[in-house]
Design an enzyme around this catalytic site. Structure first.
Site, mmCIF file in Angstrom:
data_model
loop_
_atom_site.group_PDB
_atom_site.id
_atom_site.type_symbol
_atom_site.label_atom_id
_atom_site.label_comp_id
_atom_site.label_asym_id
_atom_site.label_seq_id
_atom_site.Cartn_x
_atom_site.Cartn_y
_atom_site.Cartn_z
ATOM 1 N N LYS A 174 0.840 -1.204 0.000
ATOM 2 C CA LYS A 174 0.000 0.000 0.000
ATOM 3 C C LYS A 174 0.872 1.250 0.000
ATOM 4 O O LYS A 174 1.551 1.540 0.981
ATOM 5 C CB LYS A 174 -0.891 0.036 1.247
ATOM 6 C CG LYS A 174 -2.000 1.085 1.082
ATOM 7 C CD LYS A 174 -2.717 1.405 2.377
ATOM 8 C CE LYS A 174 -2.163 2.621 3.053
ATOM 9 N NZ LYS A 174 -2.200 3.840 2.234
ATOM 10 N N GLY A 227 6.827 5.528 8.047
ATOM 11 C CA GLY A 227 5.895 6.652 8.192
ATOM 12 C C GLY A 227 6.115 7.343 9.520
ATOM 13 O O GLY A 227 7.199 7.251 10.112
ATOM 14 N N THR A 231 1.806 6.792 13.865
ATOM 15 C CA THR A 231 1.207 5.710 13.069
ATOM 16 C C THR A 231 1.918 4.395 13.375
ATOM 17 O O THR A 231 1.273 3.343 13.513
ATOM 18 C CB THR A 231 1.288 6.021 11.556
ATOM 19 O OG1 THR A 231 0.812 7.343 11.345
ATOM 20 C CG2 THR A 231 0.480 5.050 10.734
ATOM 21 N N GLU A 249 10.126 1.891 10.328
ATOM 22 C CA GLU A 249 11.063 2.981 10.043
ATOM 23 C C GLU A 249 10.295 4.273 10.248
ATOM 24 O O GLU A 249 9.422 4.617 9.452
ATOM 25 C CB GLU A 249 11.559 2.909 8.603
ATOM 26 C CG GLU A 249 12.261 1.620 8.233
ATOM 27 C CD GLU A 249 13.551 1.415 8.993
ATOM 28 O OE1 GLU A 249 14.151 2.413 9.445
ATOM 29 O OE2 GLU A 249 13.936 0.261 9.178
ATOM 30 N N CYS A 283 13.177 11.542 6.080
ATOM 31 C CA CYS A 283 13.365 11.216 7.504
ATOM 32 C C CYS A 283 14.800 11.465 7.947
ATOM 33 O O CYS A 283 15.066 11.673 9.123
ATOM 34 C CB CYS A 283 12.943 9.777 7.784
ATOM 35 S SG CYS A 283 13.734 8.588 6.708
ATOM 36 N N GLU A 386 9.586 16.371 15.308
ATOM 37 C CA GLU A 386 9.855 16.357 13.872
ATOM 38 C C GLU A 386 8.914 17.331 13.162
ATOM 39 O O GLU A 386 7.701 17.300 13.400
ATOM 40 C CB GLU A 386 9.625 14.939 13.341
ATOM 41 C CG GLU A 386 10.007 14.786 11.886
ATOM 42 C CD GLU A 386 9.794 13.371 11.358
ATOM 43 O OE1 GLU A 386 8.727 12.786 11.622
ATOM 44 O OE2 GLU A 386 10.680 12.864 10.672
HETATM 45 O O1 TXE Z 1 2.078 9.650 7.627
HETATM 46 P P1 TXE Z 1 1.527 8.257 8.092
HETATM 47 P P2 TXE Z 1 1.428 11.081 7.738
HETATM 48 C C1 TXE Z 1 6.223 11.801 9.614
HETATM 49 C C2 TXE Z 1 6.211 13.295 9.393
HETATM 50 C C3 TXE Z 1 4.796 13.578 9.071
HETATM 51 C C4 TXE Z 1 4.108 12.614 10.008
HETATM 52 C C5 TXE Z 1 2.714 12.246 9.633
HETATM 53 O O2 TXE Z 1 6.582 13.957 10.577
HETATM 54 O O3 TXE Z 1 4.438 14.902 9.340
HETATM 55 O O4 TXE Z 1 4.909 11.468 9.959
HETATM 56 O O5 TXE Z 1 2.661 11.904 8.298
HETATM 57 C C6 TXE Z 1 -0.408 4.481 6.308
HETATM 58 N N1 TXE Z 1 -2.641 1.310 9.654
HETATM 59 N N2 TXE Z 1 6.615 11.025 8.455
HETATM 60 O O6 TXE Z 1 0.334 11.115 8.738
HETATM 61 O O7 TXE Z 1 0.131 8.350 8.569
HETATM 62 C C7 TXE Z 1 -0.681 5.636 5.369
HETATM 63 O O8 TXE Z 1 -1.803 5.369 4.574
HETATM 64 C C8 TXE Z 1 -1.893 1.036 8.582
HETATM 65 C C9 TXE Z 1 7.912 10.470 8.509
HETATM 66 O O9 TXE Z 1 1.084 11.512 6.396
HETATM 67 O O10 TXE Z 1 2.533 7.661 8.987
HETATM 68 C C10 TXE Z 1 0.618 5.686 4.591
HETATM 69 O O11 TXE Z 1 0.632 4.691 3.571
HETATM 70 N N3 TXE Z 1 -1.367 1.979 7.781
HETATM 71 C C11 TXE Z 1 8.173 9.546 7.434
HETATM 72 C C12 TXE Z 1 1.663 5.346 5.644
HETATM 73 O O12 TXE Z 1 0.941 4.704 6.691
HETATM 74 C C13 TXE Z 1 -1.596 3.260 8.107
HETATM 75 C C14 TXE Z 1 7.454 9.603 6.180
HETATM 76 C C15 TXE Z 1 2.398 6.543 6.238
HETATM 77 O O13 TXE Z 1 1.468 7.487 6.688
HETATM 78 C C16 TXE Z 1 -2.370 3.618 9.234
HETATM 79 C C17 TXE Z 1 6.137 10.160 6.285
HETATM 80 C C18 TXE Z 1 -2.895 2.568 10.026
HETATM 81 N N4 TXE Z 1 -3.615 2.801 11.111
HETATM 82 C C19 TXE Z 1 5.777 10.872 7.397
HETATM 83 N N5 TXE Z 1 -2.420 4.968 9.299
HETATM 84 C C20 TXE Z 1 9.478 8.855 7.372
HETATM 85 N N6 TXE Z 1 9.831 8.071 8.398
HETATM 86 O O14 TXE Z 1 10.177 8.965 6.390
HETATM 87 C C21 TXE Z 1 -1.712 5.442 8.260
HETATM 88 N N7 TXE Z 1 -1.214 4.417 7.512
#
Ligand code: TXE
Length: 482
Positions: A174, A227, A231, A249, A283, A386
């Site tokens: 996904k 992510g 989450t 990660e 990240c 962050e």
């Molecule tokens: O990412 P999410 P968000 C950080 C960054 C950002 C914050 C929030 O600070 O502002 O996270 O970002 C899926 N069960 N990073 O909310 O939600 C979602 O659909 C299963 C750091 O936009 O973490 C997507 O595919 N999956 C980072 C993925 O998780 C779920 C990169 C990431 O989304 C879910 C991005 C659930 N309950 C954001 N909820 C890095 N480490 O590089 C969401 N998803």
């Protein structure tokens, strides 16, 4: 141009079972330009059924054959680099030049690297003194989930799916609902590359809906997730009690540490690249710049002079080096973080707000000025949380001891970048840092064999090289008395 993003389940493209759609927004314009299948548990059921059906045959494939289909998919990426880079830029707001130079070639490399790993992966054997030998089998897990974020869409999508497939699993993948387009485009070549139906399924939709259903499903044996930390915590809470394997990660609040003997010009330009590449949405970005006090002012002024000249533009223009942030919500989150910094007493050295382009096409886009802030210590929210946008702080430090305290003064532990010509100090300092990765006199130089990941709130587990192959397999020890 493609507009409808469809699921790929059991070898077929189809919309979500619910028939519902989400808007796909172009961040540079703020306009809706397509629709995304809004999938849910029914789609997950169908994908799991297809994956389970495909698994017995796929796991028995010779590694060389798995390698061959992965290389064919990599060839497709290679042949379509320019088209994919444009799609990535439109979908994410990142400059098309960055997508063409970094994201898309790296997606191709991920498939080639792990295609080769399929053939090179090996396991251990332990001989005992009494004529007994143990050997370890590494078995694919079965059905696994790969969930990727929006900042490096195809790059991180392939970073997960490639080792999962190479080690013989069937996958539910996904991409982020914010940037689903390139994963969808990739899914159009899965069948013609030779993957059997059901081996490689791609699902689209919201995290708390389809993502959650993937994590919950009792036949999904492992989840590789990149992510946000919150989450990651939610996924752990669901998957932990079901004893699923997890690789997380998560976020970072990484420091760039510059000692007074550093190569000044290279340190300035790399600190800028580390802070603002991809609009600060990596990240590994160095969002806390720590500079030894005797060169602090010169370093700060050199940074301000360069950052103030950074030009924001249309991501689709090949000359653009800084594009839009990924969404309206994210733009607002970054702006609110800058306002918090102001409230904490931070002085904005450059940037400090939204950027309003003059070009008509991108007038409604989500742009933030590259921002550098001084005057905040390590206790401030700005230096603890962050922000994930083009926002960095700069702070002076006196000596190595103080610098180390500052580097480690966050709940995150992803990476750090250290600048010094003193070899002894470089190694000593690196060993003292509590992060999963340290760069010395460089930043974001990646060897795909090395362990990638963080400590504490930055995640659990390591990906990269054999780490990923081990994650996606179950070891079984066989003890033989000869
Ligand atoms: O990412 P999410 P968000 C950080 C960054 C950002 C914050 C929030 O600070 O502002 O996270 O970002 C899926 N069960 N990073 O909310 O939600 C979602 O659909 C299963 C750091 O936009 O973490 C997507 O595919 N999956 C980072 C993925 O998780 C779920 C990169 C990431 O989304 C879910 C991005 C659930 N309950 C954001 N909820 C890095 N480490 O590089 C969401 N998803």
């Amino acid at each position: 141009m493609e507009t409808d993003v469809l699921n790929f389940i059991g070898g077929e493209h189809r919309p979500a079972a619910s028939g519902e759609w989400l808007d796909n927004v172009e961040p540079a314009t703020g306009e809706i330009y397509g629709r995304i299948s809004r999938s849910g548990s029914e789609d997950v059921e169908a994908a799991v059924a297809a994956a389970r059906k495909a698994f017995p045959a796929w796991r028995a494939w010779e590694p060389a054959d798995r390698r061959a289909v992965m290389m064919r998919l990599a060839d497709k990426i290679h042949e379509n680099t320019a088209m994919l880079a444009e799609a990535e830029a439109r979908d994410s707001g990142k400059p098309v030049s960055l997508a063409a130079m970094v994201d898309i070639p790296r997606a191709e490399d991920n498939l080639r690297f792990y295609g080769s790993a399929a053939e090179q992966f090996s396991s251990e054997s332990h001989a005992m003194g009494n004529g007994t030998v143990n050997y370890t089998l590494r078995k694919p897990l079965g059905v696994v989930a790969c969930i990727s974020p929006w900042n490096l869409p195809l790059y991180l999508f392939t970073w997960k799916i490639a080792p999962a497939l190479a080690s013989g699993n069937c996958i539910l993948a996904k991409p982020s609902e914010v940037t689903p387009m390139t994963a969808y485009l990739l899914s159009k070549w899965i069948k013609e590359s030779g993957f059997p139906d059901g081996v490689f399924n791609v699902l689209h939709g919201l995290g708390p809906e389809v993502g959650q259903a993937m994590v919950e499903h009792h036949h999904v044996r492992a989840i590789s997730f990149t992510g946000g930390s919150s989450t990651g915590a939610a996924i752990s809470a669901t998957a932990g009690p079901k004893f699923k394997k997890l690789s997380l990660e998560l976020g970072g609040k990484n420091a760039t540490v510059v000692f007074d003997d550093a190569n000044f010009d290279t340190a300035v330009s790399t600190a800028i690249r580390a802070a603002y590449s991809n609009q600060g949405q990596i990240c590994l970005c160095g969002s806390r710049i720590l500079v030894q006090e005797n060169i602090y002012e010169r370093f700060r002024d050199a940074m301000v002079a360069k950052v103030s000249k950074m030009r924001i533009g249309d991501p689709m223009n090949p000359e653009t080096k800084m594009g839009a942030v990924v969404s309206r919500a994210h733009r607002d989150k970054v702006i609110s973080a800058i306002n918090i910094a102001r409230g904490e007493g931070g002085q904005i050295l450059c940037g400090g707000g939204r950027y309003q382009p003059a070009e008509p096409r991108i007038k409604g886009g989500f742009f933030v000025q590259p921002t550098l802030i001084e005057g905040l210590d390590h206790t401030c929210v700005t230096n603890r949380e962050e922000i994930f946008g083009p926002v960095a702080t700069i702070q002076p430090f006196k000596d190595e001891r103080e610098a180390l305290g500052l580097v480690n003064a966050t709940k995150y532990g992803l990476s750090a970048s250290v600048w010094t010509q003193d070899v002894q100090r470089a190694h000593r300092f690196a060993a003292g840092i509590d992060t999963g990765m340290v760069w010395i006199n460089c930043w974001l130089v990646r060897d795909l064999r090395t362990p990638f990941g963080g400590t504490r709130q930055s995640g659990v587990g390591r990906e990269g090289g054999y780490n990923s192959m081990r994650f996606f397999t179950e070891p079984q020890n066989v003890c033989v008395k000869i």
